[in-house]
Design a protein around this motif. Structure first.
Motif, PDB file in Angstrom:
ATOM      1  N   VAL A   1       0.858  -1.186   0.000  1.00  0.00           N
ATOM      2  CA  VAL A   1       0.000   0.000   0.000  1.00  0.00           C
ATOM      3  C   VAL A   1       0.890   1.230   0.000  1.00  0.00           C
ATOM      4  N   THR A   2       0.447   2.260  -0.697  1.00  0.00           N
ATOM      5  CA  THR A   2       1.143   3.536  -0.675  1.00  0.00           C
ATOM      6  C   THR A   2       0.108   4.647  -0.783  1.00  0.00           C
TER       7      THR A   2
ATOM      8  N   TYR B   1      -3.283   3.823  -2.887  1.00  0.00           N
ATOM      9  CA  TYR B   1      -3.118   2.765  -3.880  1.00  0.00           C
ATOM     10  C   TYR B   1      -2.826   1.479  -3.125  1.00  0.00           C
ATOM     11  N   VAL B   2      -3.689   0.470  -3.327  1.00  0.00           N
ATOM     12  CA  VAL B   2      -3.534  -0.816  -2.653  1.00  0.00           C
ATOM     13  C   VAL B   2      -3.114  -1.856  -3.683  1.00  0.00           C
TER      14      VAL B   2
ATOM     15  N   TYR C   1       3.428  -6.413  -4.726  1.00  0.00           N
ATOM     16  CA  TYR C   1       3.938  -6.208  -3.367  1.00  0.00           C
ATOM     17  C   TYR C   1       4.130  -4.705  -3.141  1.00  0.00           C
ATOM     18  N   GLY C   2       5.329  -4.288  -2.805  1.00  0.00           N
ATOM     19  CA  GLY C   2       5.549  -2.885  -2.481  1.00  0.00           C
ATOM     20  C   GLY C   2       5.383  -1.984  -3.686  1.00  0.00           C
ATOM     21  N   ALA C   3       4.522  -0.990  -3.566  1.00  0.00           N
ATOM     22  CA  ALA C   3       4.344   0.020  -4.613  1.00  0.00           C
ATOM     23  C   ALA C   3       4.798   1.369  -4.057  1.00  0.00           C
ATOM     24  N   ALA C   4       4.992   2.343  -4.940  1.00  0.00           N
ATOM     25  CA  ALA C   4       5.430   3.663  -4.494  1.00  0.00           C
ATOM     26  C   ALA C   4       4.850   4.735  -5.396  1.00  0.00           C
ATOM     27  N   LEU C   5       4.455   5.846  -4.805  1.00  0.00           N
ATOM     28  CA  LEU C   5       4.062   7.041  -5.537  1.00  0.00           C
ATOM     29  C   LEU C   5       5.198   8.043  -5.422  1.00  0.00           C
TER      30      LEU C   5
END
Length: 595
Positions: free
Chosen positions: A487-488, A501-502, A564-568
């Motif tokens: 999540v980010t 964002y999930v 898995y890990g997302a980023a904005l």
């Protein structure tokens, strides 16, 4: 069964179990369906007394047969089409089309474009204003127009998405489906290009004989096209060049056959620990930890031993891979949590082990640490998420842990002491299986709120009520996210409200199989939950702090794979947040990456 075995059984039942693996697959599908029957919710609408949750033998056979024909279409149809397109062979392409072939594309498409000094992207999508009709020669010419974007033969791949007989259960009827066609390579020397088309098609039942004969494609509609050109390679791999030795870390692509899979091998954490204005990099890994000091020019230097941090990993439990930089003692220098050791930052010179001074300990199943001063007393507090340890109770779609093993919130009392305020604050996340969580001010009241994701169902937003307590709020009613592993947050539309964002699990095959169930195979509630299993990632636009609109499909950010890990992050410095959306679980071959 471990979390990852459960994830494979639940998630990949839709991806693998019906995909042409013979009688063993059919047996596995039957046994897995029994697992579904035993673990689905026992509420009145879905209880065993009111509805059978086991598909009939004929229905299971039908789903398997559809997937079998899909495999044939990919092998003997799509691969031939892709090869002809790569070779720019108009005759070979035409030979795949039937004598009465009809093609279509949007008459007045809706266009979305991006123009910068480094890239040009144009997406044309169906606007619902009718279609242009093409004969076979016009359609082939249109496809080759996309192919001619490339100065040399590109790589071409067609990915099967939808496929089913037009009459449910009638394999001999005309079939229809959808796919993604992707071409990528060099438009000019050193200038990468990519074309992505979404197609809808019709064909007779795809058998090996029919496909090899040619003339199998009856109709094809281009629903959407996207062309992208860049003046240079936008992201270049520079790991070794910048001073980071990748051989020090686990690499599933080079670890060899027979070695155990490590789905969570470590993490990457950024911090300017010495406050010199250059970000530093901590990498935790099952093979060891390394702190890289950032240097001018983007170089890194290994300072792990010099600053007093351990290189070795005591165990290989999940918690050993966790880390967090946080000013725990309030002296203005960011300290370090490394597994279950706690280090004080001595003004950027060294880290000293202060574990003996603190009462804080992370559980063996800790999966993440989210940091915020939730009570605004000037001290950083910790929210520790917990993943798949513990027995699941109730529905496997909306799993909860048995007992009281939920996430927990630790309030910083100062002097390295912490108070467990989970129960009094109501912040445990209702025993969800939580890989990570994120603090953000959802309602713009100046107090940090918390979003807690869930591997086996929807997450929950915890509003901070300013008195040490949190109030639960569901972003959507009914079936929502599933398989959430990341999540980010960030204000993607610059409206002053922070959006979410999930990162969820997405599967083309899963969507196809669930879409091929009879509409009345299960109750509407169960069907909605099944569709949510593989629907993909979701973007929630924060409208006013209390209403979040799910717009992932509309913004086309859902189909990311197993995320898995997302980023904005604003990658191009234009003032708008961009989305880095990871995908994949574990891959063993560089030529066949997962996701």
């Amino acid at each position: 069964m471990s979390r990852y075995r459960w994830f494979f059984v639940i998630g990949l039942v839709c991806v693998l179990l019906f995909s042409g693996l013979g009688l063993g697959v059919r047996w596995y599908a039957n046994s897995t369906k029994q697992t579904v029957q035993d673990t689905l919710p026992s509420d009145p609408s879905t209880s065993k007394e009111s509805v059978s949750l086991t598909l009939s033998t004929s229905e299971r056979e039908y789903l398997w047969d559809v997937e079998h024909h899909g495999n044939l279409l990919t092998r003997f149809g799509f691969r031939v089409l892709a090869d002809a397109l790569r070779r720019e062979d108009a005759r070979a392409l035409t030979a795949l089309l039937s004598a009465d072939f009809t093609g279509q594309l949007p008459k007045r498409p809706r266009q979305v474009s991006l123009n910068t000094d480094f890239a040009h992207v144009v997406r044309n999508e169906d606007s619902g204003e009718g279609s242009l009709h093409l004969d076979s020669s016009q359609f082939v010419a249109h496809l080759l127009g996309y192919r001619r974007l490339f100065s040399r033969p590109p790589q071409v791949k067609l990915a099967l998405m939808g496929l089913a007989p037009t009459v449910h259960g009638e394999l001999a009827s005309l079939w229809q489906g959808s796919c993604q066609l992707r071409m990528w390579g060099e438009a000019k020397s050193g200038q990468p290009g990519e074309v992505v088309l979404y197609l809808q098609y019709r064909l007779p039942c795809p058998t090996e004989e029919t496909l090899k004969e040619g003339g199998w494609l009856r109709s094809c509609t281009i629903l959407q096209s996207q062309e992208a050109l860049a003046t240079r390679t936008l992201m270049r791999e520079v790991t070794t060049e910048r001073g980071i030795d990748p051989r020090r870390f686990l690499d599933s692509w080079t670890c060899g056959e027979g070695q155990p899979i490590q789905p969570i091998s470590g993490g990457v954490y950024l911090c300017d620990y010495d406050r010199d204005g250059i970000l530093d990099l901590l990498i935790t890994d099952v093979k060891g930890n390394v702190l890289y000091k950032g240097k001018p020019g983007g170089k890194f230097e290994d300072v792990t031993v010099r600053v007093g941090l351990p290189e070795s990993v005591p165990h290989q439990a999940t918690v050993d891979a966790l880390a967090a930089f946080a000013d725990l003692d309030g002296d203005g220098w960011e300290d370090l949590i490394l597994g279950n050791r706690f280090y004080r930052n001595e003004k950027g010179k060294r880290f000293t082990d202060e574990t003996w001074r603190t009462n804080l300990r992370l559980p063996s199943d800790a999966s993440g640490i989210a940091l915020a001063d939730f009570d605004r007393d000037g001290r950083i507090d910790l929210y520790v998420t917990r993943g798949g340890m513990g027995k699941k109770v109730g529905s496997w779609i909306e799993g909860r842990k048995e007992g009281s093993h939920g996430n927990y919130l630790m309030r910083n009392l100062g002097n390295w002491r912490f108070q467990d305020v989970t129960a009094s604050s109501g912040a445990d996340g209702d025993r969800r299986f939580t890989f990570s969580a994120v603090w953000f001010d959802a309602d713009n009241d100046g107090w940090p709120d918390l979003y807690v994701i869930n591997e086996f169902g929807s997450g929950v937003l915890l509003y901070n009520e300013h008195n040490g307590h949190f109030r639960e709020h569901a972003l959507v009613q009914g079936a929502g996210d599933f398989g959430s592993m990341g999540v980010t947050c960030g204000d993607i539309d610059n409206d002053g409200h922070i959006d979410l964002y999930v990162a969820n699990m997405y599967s083309k095959a899963g969507n196809r199989i669930i879409g091929n169930l009879r509409p009345d195979a299960y109750t509407p509630e169960v069907m909605a939950r099944l569709r949510s299993l593989v629907a993909g990632s979701q973007l929630y636009l924060n409208r006013d702090g209390s209403r979040f609109d799910p717009v992932g499909p509309k913004y086309q950010v859902s189909g990311i794979g197993w995320a898995y890990g997302a980023a904005l992050v604003d990658l191009d410095n234009d003032g708008w947040l961009d989305l880095y959306a990871t995908c994949g679980f574990v891959s063993k071959s560089r030529s066949e990456p997962d996701g």
